[in-house]
Motif scaffolding. Sequence first.
Motif, mmCIF file in Angstrom:
data_model
loop_
_atom_site.group_PDB
_atom_site.id
_atom_site.type_symbol
_atom_site.label_atom_id
_atom_site.label_comp_id
_atom_site.label_asym_id
_atom_site.label_seq_id
_atom_site.Cartn_x
_atom_site.Cartn_y
_atom_site.Cartn_z
ATOM 1 N N ASP A 149 0.829 -1.211 0.000
ATOM 2 C CA ASP A 149 0.000 0.000 0.000
ATOM 3 C C ASP A 149 0.864 1.262 0.000
ATOM 4 N N GLU A 150 1.948 1.241 0.786
ATOM 5 C CA GLU A 150 2.849 2.392 0.845
ATOM 6 C C GLU A 150 3.530 2.621 -0.497
ATOM 7 N N VAL A 151 3.985 1.551 -1.128
ATOM 8 C CA VAL A 151 4.634 1.654 -2.436
ATOM 9 C C VAL A 151 3.643 2.178 -3.465
ATOM 10 N N ARG A 152 2.451 1.620 -3.475
ATOM 11 C CA ARG A 152 1.423 2.056 -4.424
ATOM 12 C C ARG A 152 1.107 3.539 -4.217
ATOM 13 N N GLU A 153 0.973 3.950 -2.965
ATOM 14 C CA GLU A 153 0.671 5.352 -2.664
ATOM 15 C C GLU A 153 1.801 6.264 -3.149
ATOM 16 N N ARG A 154 3.033 5.852 -2.914
ATOM 17 C CA ARG A 154 4.171 6.660 -3.359
ATOM 18 C C ARG A 154 4.208 6.757 -4.879
ATOM 19 N N LEU A 155 3.995 5.636 -5.552
ATOM 20 C CA LEU A 155 4.002 5.641 -7.004
ATOM 21 C C LEU A 155 2.836 6.458 -7.572
ATOM 22 N N GLU A 156 1.669 6.359 -6.954
ATOM 23 C CA GLU A 156 0.522 7.164 -7.407
ATOM 24 C C GLU A 156 0.816 8.656 -7.236
ATOM 25 N N GLY A 157 1.484 9.024 -6.146
ATOM 26 C CA GLY A 157 1.877 10.421 -5.949
ATOM 27 C C GLY A 157 2.858 10.880 -7.008
ATOM 28 N N GLU A 158 3.820 10.023 -7.324
ATOM 29 C CA GLU A 158 4.796 10.343 -8.365
ATOM 30 C C GLU A 158 4.113 10.442 -9.729
ATOM 31 N N ARG A 159 3.135 9.599 -9.950
ATOM 32 C CA ARG A 159 2.384 9.631 -11.208
ATOM 33 C C ARG A 159 1.621 10.949 -11.335
ATOM 34 N N ALA A 160 0.944 11.346 -10.269
ATOM 35 C CA ALA A 160 0.181 12.602 -10.289
ATOM 36 C C ALA A 160 1.105 13.796 -10.500
ATOM 37 N N GLN A 161 2.250 13.791 -9.857
ATOM 38 C CA GLN A 161 3.216 14.878 -10.014
ATOM 39 C C GLN A 161 3.743 14.925 -11.452
ATOM 40 N N THR A 162 4.004 13.778 -12.040
ATOM 41 C CA THR A 162 4.497 13.724 -13.414
ATOM 42 C C THR A 162 3.439 14.211 -14.395
ATOM 43 N N ILE A 163 2.186 13.866 -14.149
ATOM 44 C CA ILE A 163 1.095 14.335 -15.016
ATOM 45 C C ILE A 163 0.964 15.854 -14.932
ATOM 46 N N ARG A 164 1.084 16.396 -13.723
ATOM 47 C CA ARG A 164 1.037 17.864 -13.576
ATOM 48 C C ARG A 164 2.205 18.510 -14.324
ATOM 49 N N ARG A 165 3.388 17.937 -14.170
ATOM 50 C CA ARG A 165 4.571 18.474 -14.849
ATOM 51 C C ARG A 165 4.396 18.397 -16.363
ATOM 52 N N LEU A 166 3.872 17.310 -16.841
ATOM 53 C CA LEU A 166 3.634 17.142 -18.271
ATOM 54 C C LEU A 166 2.652 18.192 -18.777
ATOM 55 N N GLY A 167 1.624 18.463 -18.003
ATOM 56 C CA GLY A 167 0.660 19.506 -18.376
ATOM 57 C C GLY A 167 1.310 20.876 -18.432
ATOM 58 N N ASP A 168 2.152 21.178 -17.436
ATOM 59 C CA ASP A 168 2.856 22.462 -17.428
ATOM 60 C C ASP A 168 3.791 22.581 -18.627
ATOM 61 N N LEU A 169 4.536 21.508 -18.893
ATOM 62 C CA LEU A 169 5.473 21.535 -20.013
ATOM 63 C C LEU A 169 4.755 21.663 -21.349
#
Length: 118
Positions: free
Chosen positions: A7-27
Motif C-alpha cells: 500500500d505504501e509503495v502504491r501510494e508513493r508511485l501514485e503520488g509520483e504519477r500525479a506529479q508527473t502528469i502535472r509536470r507534463l501539463g505544465d510543459l
Amino acid sequence: MARRDEDEVRERLEGERAQTIRRLGDLTGDYDAVVAASRDTNADDEHDPEGATIAFERSQVGALIRQARAHLEEVDHALARVADGSYGTCERCGGPIAEGRLEARPVARTCIGCAARQ
C-alpha cells in the motif's frame, strides 16, 4: 511484500504519477506558448545575439516532455508490477532489488548488479 508495504509503495508511485502528469501539463503549456510565440513574431531569432532561439527553446521543452512521458510509462509499469506481485524483483536475474535502490528510484526494474552491467 507485506500488504502494508504494498500500500505504501502504491501510494508513493501514485503520488509520483500525479506529479508527473502535472509536470507534463505544465510543459505542454510551455511548449504551446513557445510555438505560439514563434507564430506571432516576425523576428529573426536565429541570429539574435541576445539569447536562445525559439527553435532551441522548443527543442528543450520538447525533450523535457519526452522525458516526462517516459517517466510516466515507467511509473505505470512499476504500478503494474506492484499489482502482479513482481515489484522489487529484478527483471534480469530474478533476485531482489535492494530496498535502498527502490527508495531512491521507485521505478527501478533491475538490481544494482544488473544495472551496472547494462
